[in-house]
Write a protein that holds these residues in place. Sequence first.
Motif, PDB file in Angstrom:
ATOM      1  N   GLU A  54      -8.572  -1.740   7.144  1.00 39.28           N
ATOM      2  CA  GLU A  54      -8.894  -0.765   6.106  1.00 39.28           C
ATOM      3  C   GLU A  54      -8.814   0.674   6.612  1.00 39.28           C
ATOM      4  OE1 GLU A  54     -13.006  -2.198   7.510  1.00 39.28           O
ATOM      5  OE2 GLU A  54     -10.984  -2.961   7.393  1.00 39.28           O
ATOM      6  N   ASN A  55      -9.095   0.901   7.889  1.00 43.14           N
ATOM      7  CA  ASN A  55      -8.999   2.256   8.445  1.00 43.14           C
ATOM      8  C   ASN A  55      -7.556   2.742   8.444  1.00 43.14           C
ATOM      9  OD1 ASN A  55     -11.735   2.439   8.860  1.00 43.14           O
ATOM     10  ND2 ASN A  55     -11.625   1.725  10.972  1.00 43.14           N
ATOM     11  N   LEU A  56      -6.636   1.836   8.694  1.00 44.91           N
ATOM     12  CA  LEU A  56      -5.216   2.176   8.655  1.00 44.91           C
ATOM     13  C   LEU A  56      -4.816   2.643   7.263  1.00 44.91           C
ATOM     14  CD1 LEU A  56      -2.592   2.205  10.286  1.00 44.91           C
ATOM     15  CD2 LEU A  56      -2.270  -0.189   9.665  1.00 44.91           C
ATOM     16  N   ALA A  57      -5.336   1.981   6.244  1.00 46.87           N
ATOM     17  CA  ALA A  57      -5.044   2.361   4.856  1.00 46.87           C
ATOM     18  C   ALA A  57      -5.587   3.748   4.556  1.00 46.87           C
ATOM     19  CB  ALA A  57      -5.639   1.335   3.902  1.00 46.87           C
ATOM     20  N   ILE A  58      -6.792   4.027   5.002  1.00 45.15           N
ATOM     21  CA  ILE A  58      -7.419   5.333   4.754  1.00 45.15           C
ATOM     22  C   ILE A  58      -6.609   6.437   5.428  1.00 45.15           C
ATOM     23  CG2 ILE A  58      -9.475   6.738   5.214  1.00 45.15           C
ATOM     24  CD1 ILE A  58     -11.075   4.056   4.891  1.00 45.15           C
ATOM     25  N   GLU A  59      -6.198   6.203   6.671  1.00 45.41           N
ATOM     26  CA  GLU A  59      -5.394   7.191   7.398  1.00 45.41           C
ATOM     27  C   GLU A  59      -4.062   7.452   6.676  1.00 45.41           C
ATOM     28  OE1 GLU A  59      -4.885   5.861  11.432  1.00 45.41           O
ATOM     29  OE2 GLU A  59      -7.052   5.677  11.723  1.00 45.41           O
ATOM     30  N   LYS A  60      -3.400   6.378   6.248  1.00 49.73           N
ATOM     31  CA  LYS A  60      -2.121   6.539   5.549  1.00 49.73           C
ATOM     32  C   LYS A  60      -2.308   7.266   4.223  1.00 49.73           C
ATOM     33  CE  LYS A  60       1.023   3.299   7.457  1.00 49.73           C
ATOM     34  NZ  LYS A  60       2.236   3.988   7.783  1.00 49.73           N
ATOM     35  N   TRP A  61      -3.392   6.939   3.522  1.00 46.65           N
ATOM     36  CA  TRP A  61      -3.652   7.563   2.226  1.00 46.65           C
ATOM     37  C   TRP A  61      -3.846   9.067   2.392  1.00 46.65           C
ATOM     38  CZ3 TRP A  61      -2.864   6.089  -2.546  1.00 46.65           C
ATOM     39  CH2 TRP A  61      -3.446   6.826  -3.584  1.00 46.65           C
ATOM     40  N   HIS A  62      -4.610   9.459   3.390  1.00 47.17           N
ATOM     41  CA  HIS A  62      -4.843  10.877   3.632  1.00 47.17           C
ATOM     42  C   HIS A  62      -3.584  11.592   4.097  1.00 47.17           C
ATOM     43  CE1 HIS A  62      -9.053  11.036   2.708  1.00 47.17           C
ATOM     44  NE2 HIS A  62      -9.297   9.993   3.478  1.00 47.17           N
ATOM     45  N   SER A  63      -2.724  10.896   4.829  1.00 45.25           N
ATOM     46  CA  SER A  63      -1.478  11.530   5.288  1.00 45.25           C
ATOM     47  C   SER A  63      -0.486  11.716   4.140  1.00 45.25           C
ATOM     48  CB  SER A  63      -0.852  10.713   6.427  1.00 45.25           C
ATOM     49  OG  SER A  63      -0.371   9.485   5.940  1.00 45.25           O
ATOM     50  N   LYS A  64      -0.604  10.900   3.084  1.00 42.56           N
ATOM     51  CA  LYS A  64       0.261  11.025   1.909  1.00 42.56           C
ATOM     52  C   LYS A  64      -0.083  12.269   1.100  1.00 42.56           C
ATOM     53  CE  LYS A  64       1.722   6.605   0.120  1.00 42.56           C
ATOM     54  NZ  LYS A  64       1.446   5.606  -0.884  1.00 42.56           N
ATOM     55  N   ARG A  65      -1.310  12.670   1.132  1.00 49.65           N
ATOM     56  CA  ARG A  65      -1.801  13.738   0.265  1.00 49.65           C
ATOM     57  C   ARG A  65      -1.472  15.052   0.779  1.00 49.65           C
ATOM     58  NH1 ARG A  65      -7.634  12.814  -1.217  1.00 49.65           N
ATOM     59  NH2 ARG A  65      -7.085  13.197  -3.317  1.00 49.65           N
TER      60      ARG A  65
ATOM     61  N   VAL B 180      -5.390  -3.926  -3.083  1.00 53.84           N
ATOM     62  CA  VAL B 180      -4.608  -3.779  -1.853  1.00 53.84           C
ATOM     63  C   VAL B 180      -5.513  -3.366  -0.695  1.00 53.84           C
ATOM     64  CG1 VAL B 180      -2.746  -2.496  -0.721  1.00 53.84           C
ATOM     65  CG2 VAL B 180      -2.455  -3.283  -3.061  1.00 53.84           C
ATOM     66  N   VAL B 181      -6.433  -2.446  -0.939  1.00 57.14           N
ATOM     67  CA  VAL B 181      -7.354  -2.017   0.118  1.00 57.14           C
ATOM     68  C   VAL B 181      -8.239  -3.185   0.554  1.00 57.14           C
ATOM     69  CG1 VAL B 181      -9.310  -0.504   0.655  1.00 57.14           C
ATOM     70  CG2 VAL B 181      -7.301   0.416  -0.512  1.00 57.14           C
ATOM     71  N   ASN B 182      -8.667  -4.006  -0.394  1.00 55.23           N
ATOM     72  CA  ASN B 182      -9.473  -5.175  -0.040  1.00 55.23           C
ATOM     73  C   ASN B 182      -8.679  -6.172   0.799  1.00 55.23           C
ATOM     74  OD1 ASN B 182     -11.772  -4.230  -1.297  1.00 55.23           O
ATOM     75  ND2 ASN B 182     -11.369  -5.305  -3.214  1.00 55.23           N
ATOM     76  N   GLU B 183      -7.387  -6.329   0.486  1.00 57.85           N
ATOM     77  CA  GLU B 183      -6.533  -7.205   1.299  1.00 57.85           C
ATOM     78  C   GLU B 183      -6.438  -6.663   2.723  1.00 57.85           C
ATOM     79  OE1 GLU B 183      -2.690  -8.465  -0.282  1.00 57.85           O
ATOM     80  OE2 GLU B 183      -3.472  -8.063  -2.299  1.00 57.85           O
ATOM     81  N   LEU B 184      -6.270  -5.341   2.838  1.00 57.26           N
ATOM     82  CA  LEU B 184      -6.209  -4.726   4.168  1.00 57.26           C
ATOM     83  C   LEU B 184      -7.533  -4.885   4.903  1.00 57.26           C
ATOM     84  CD1 LEU B 184      -4.156  -1.533   3.351  1.00 57.26           C
ATOM     85  CD2 LEU B 184      -3.456  -3.416   4.835  1.00 57.26           C
ATOM     86  N   ALA B 185      -8.630  -4.745   4.181  1.00 55.52           N
ATOM     87  CA  ALA B 185      -9.946  -4.921   4.796  1.00 55.52           C
ATOM     88  C   ALA B 185     -10.110  -6.348   5.301  1.00 55.52           C
ATOM     89  CB  ALA B 185     -11.049  -4.581   3.797  1.00 55.52           C
TER      90      ALA B 185
ATOM     91  N   PHE C 240       0.830  -1.201   0.000  1.00 54.58           N
ATOM     92  CA  PHE C 240       0.000   0.000   0.000  1.00 54.58           C
ATOM     93  C   PHE C 240       0.869   1.257   0.000  1.00 54.58           C
ATOM     94  CE2 PHE C 240      -2.372   3.374   2.105  1.00 54.58           C
ATOM     95  CZ  PHE C 240      -3.528   3.396   1.346  1.00 54.58           C
ATOM     96  N   GLU C 241       1.886   1.273   0.854  1.00 55.83           N
ATOM     97  CA  GLU C 241       2.750   2.444   0.964  1.00 55.83           C
ATOM     98  C   GLU C 241       3.526   2.711  -0.326  1.00 55.83           C
ATOM     99  OE1 GLU C 241       5.126   1.517   4.391  1.00 55.83           O
ATOM    100  OE2 GLU C 241       3.433   1.861   5.764  1.00 55.83           O
ATOM    101  N   ASN C 242       3.863   1.670  -1.056  1.00 58.38           N
ATOM    102  CA  ASN C 242       4.631   1.814  -2.291  1.00 58.38           C
ATOM    103  C   ASN C 242       3.751   1.939  -3.528  1.00 58.38           C
ATOM    104  OD1 ASN C 242       7.051   1.568  -0.846  1.00 58.38           O
ATOM    105  ND2 ASN C 242       6.977  -0.649  -0.970  1.00 58.38           N
TER     106      ASN C 242
END
Length: 143
Positions: A132-143, A122-127, A101-103
């Motif tokens: 999945e909340n961790l992915a959303i938080e990381k995605w928003h922090s990247k932006r 990747v998000v489905n794997e995290l879910a 996800f990070e890459n």
Amino acid sequence: MWFVITNGPLKILKPNKAIDVTEGAPQMVQKQRSDWTSEDKKKENLNNVSKDILYKSLDKNTFSKIKICPTAKEIWEKLIQICEENEQTKENNLYVTMKNFENLKMKARETLSEFDERFSSVVNELAALGKENLAIEKWHSKR
């Protein structure tokens, strides 16, 4: 159908007329295929229908692990074995998926649709790992 998945293929039986039954239920024996009714044929085919449903619900990687199983019951037992991972395996899967996800970046000549498919995967794997909340938080922090 669930019965076939959890208990195995149905046996097509008939009462054994060679043995006189004075009390209780008659003894059952396997019915000859030539004597099967259309209902018997449907019951016999439930294992194939169940296998087909299980096959269609699997990704290619998981399918390759269970394709040799001859019955829906054996497929189900193998899936339980595959999915009941220990804590170390779960942590490793989470680590690898988070790194993916990070890459995650759009590749040259990749369409938005293709990128969205990879992103969703990747998000489905995290879910599936409950993160999945961790992915959303990381995605928003990247932006």
